[in-house]
Design an enzyme around this catalytic site. Structure first.
Site, PDB file in Angstrom:
ATOM      1  N   CYS A  48       0.620   0.168   4.844  1.00 32.93           N
ATOM      2  CA  CYS A  48       1.030  -0.990   4.011  1.00 32.93           C
ATOM      3  C   CYS A  48       2.137  -1.490   4.815  1.00 32.93           C
ATOM      4  O   CYS A  48       2.776  -1.071   5.407  1.00 32.93           O
ATOM      5  CB  CYS A  48       1.878  -0.182   3.099  1.00 32.93           C
ATOM      6  SG  CYS A  48       2.801  -1.562   1.938  1.00 32.93           S
ATOM      7  N   CYS A  51       5.797  -0.776   3.287  1.00 33.82           N
ATOM      8  CA  CYS A  51       6.709   0.397   3.355  1.00 33.82           C
ATOM      9  C   CYS A  51       6.070   1.234   4.402  1.00 33.82           C
ATOM     10  O   CYS A  51       6.702   2.326   4.561  1.00 33.82           O
ATOM     11  CB  CYS A  51       6.786   0.798   1.899  1.00 33.82           C
ATOM     12  SG  CYS A  51       5.122   1.852   1.486  1.00 33.82           S
ATOM     13  N   CYS A  97      -0.074  -0.196  -3.495  1.00 34.67           N
ATOM     14  CA  CYS A  97       0.397   0.589  -2.519  1.00 34.67           C
ATOM     15  C   CYS A  97       1.037   1.707  -3.557  1.00 34.67           C
ATOM     16  O   CYS A  97       1.651   1.630  -4.460  1.00 34.67           O
ATOM     17  CB  CYS A  97       1.465   0.360  -1.691  1.00 34.67           C
ATOM     18  SG  CYS A  97       2.396   1.499  -0.902  1.00 34.67           S
ATOM     19  N   CYS A 100       5.175   1.886  -2.740  1.00 30.09           N
ATOM     20  CA  CYS A 100       6.061   1.007  -2.982  1.00 30.09           C
ATOM     21  C   CYS A 100       5.542  -0.264  -3.887  1.00 30.09           C
ATOM     22  O   CYS A 100       6.189  -1.068  -4.575  1.00 30.09           O
ATOM     23  CB  CYS A 100       6.642  -0.043  -1.670  1.00 30.09           C
ATOM     24  SG  CYS A 100       5.081  -1.319  -1.245  1.00 30.09           S
ATOM     25  N   CYS A 120     -11.420  -4.093  -1.159  1.00 29.87           N
ATOM     26  CA  CYS A 120     -11.415  -5.431  -0.352  1.00 29.87           C
ATOM     27  C   CYS A 120      -9.957  -5.915  -0.421  1.00 29.87           C
ATOM     28  O   CYS A 120      -9.424  -6.092  -1.389  1.00 29.87           O
ATOM     29  CB  CYS A 120     -12.148  -6.369  -1.375  1.00 29.87           C
ATOM     30  SG  CYS A 120     -12.117  -8.215  -0.870  1.00 29.87           S
TER      31      CYS A 120
HETATM   32 FE    FE Z   1       3.876   0.245   0.242  1.00 25.31          FE
END
Ligand code: FE
Length: 133
Positions: A48, A51, A97, A100, A120
């Site tokens: 991510c 984070c 995510c 976060c 995607c």
């Molecule tokens: Fe994240």
């Protein structure tokens, strides 16, 4: 279990570059084929961008032809969260995510074996780290 990371939109806005902030926390979508990691096949892990939670392994990446980086499964079941998205008159499954809550992209049921899933993703939401995880 992934421990939650809670930050206000104002905090994220001050941390992230504007384009990444818009896509990850204002539910933006990037234009296809502008992607940094669409046609990119090195071995490693996609985190991510906000984070650093590991989200996808390069082994699950495939060429979807859409212009967005695509994966057939996340790195673990709690790495991402999926929820219904009815924006733009469509019914889609949005992916965020698991730590976060940043918006990552959408998942569709027309992916390759073995899962038949196509995650995607917006490349702006991802950070590639080379090498094995
Ligand atoms: Fe994240």
């Amino acid at each position: 279990m992934v421990e939650r990371l809670i930050r206000s939109k104002e905090e994220w806005r001050s941390i992230l570059p504007p384009n990444r902030y818009r896509i990850m926390f204002e539910d933006g979508t990037e234009y296809p084929c502008l992607s940094r990691v669409d046609d990119f096949w090195e071995e490693g892990t996609y985190l991510c961008y906000a984070c650093d939670l590991p989200l996808f392994a390069s082994e699950a990446k495939f060429h979807s032809g859409t212009g967005w980086p695509s994966f057939w499964q996340p790195i673990s079941t709690d790495a991402v969260e999926e929820h219904e998205d009815r924006s733009f008159g469509m019914r889609r499954i949005a992916v965020s995510c698991g730590r976060c809550g940043a918006h990552l992209g959408h998942v569709f049921l027309d992916g390759p074996a073995p899962t038949g899933m196509r995650y995607c993703m917006n490349s702006a939401s991802l950070k590639f780290v080379p090498g094995q995880k």
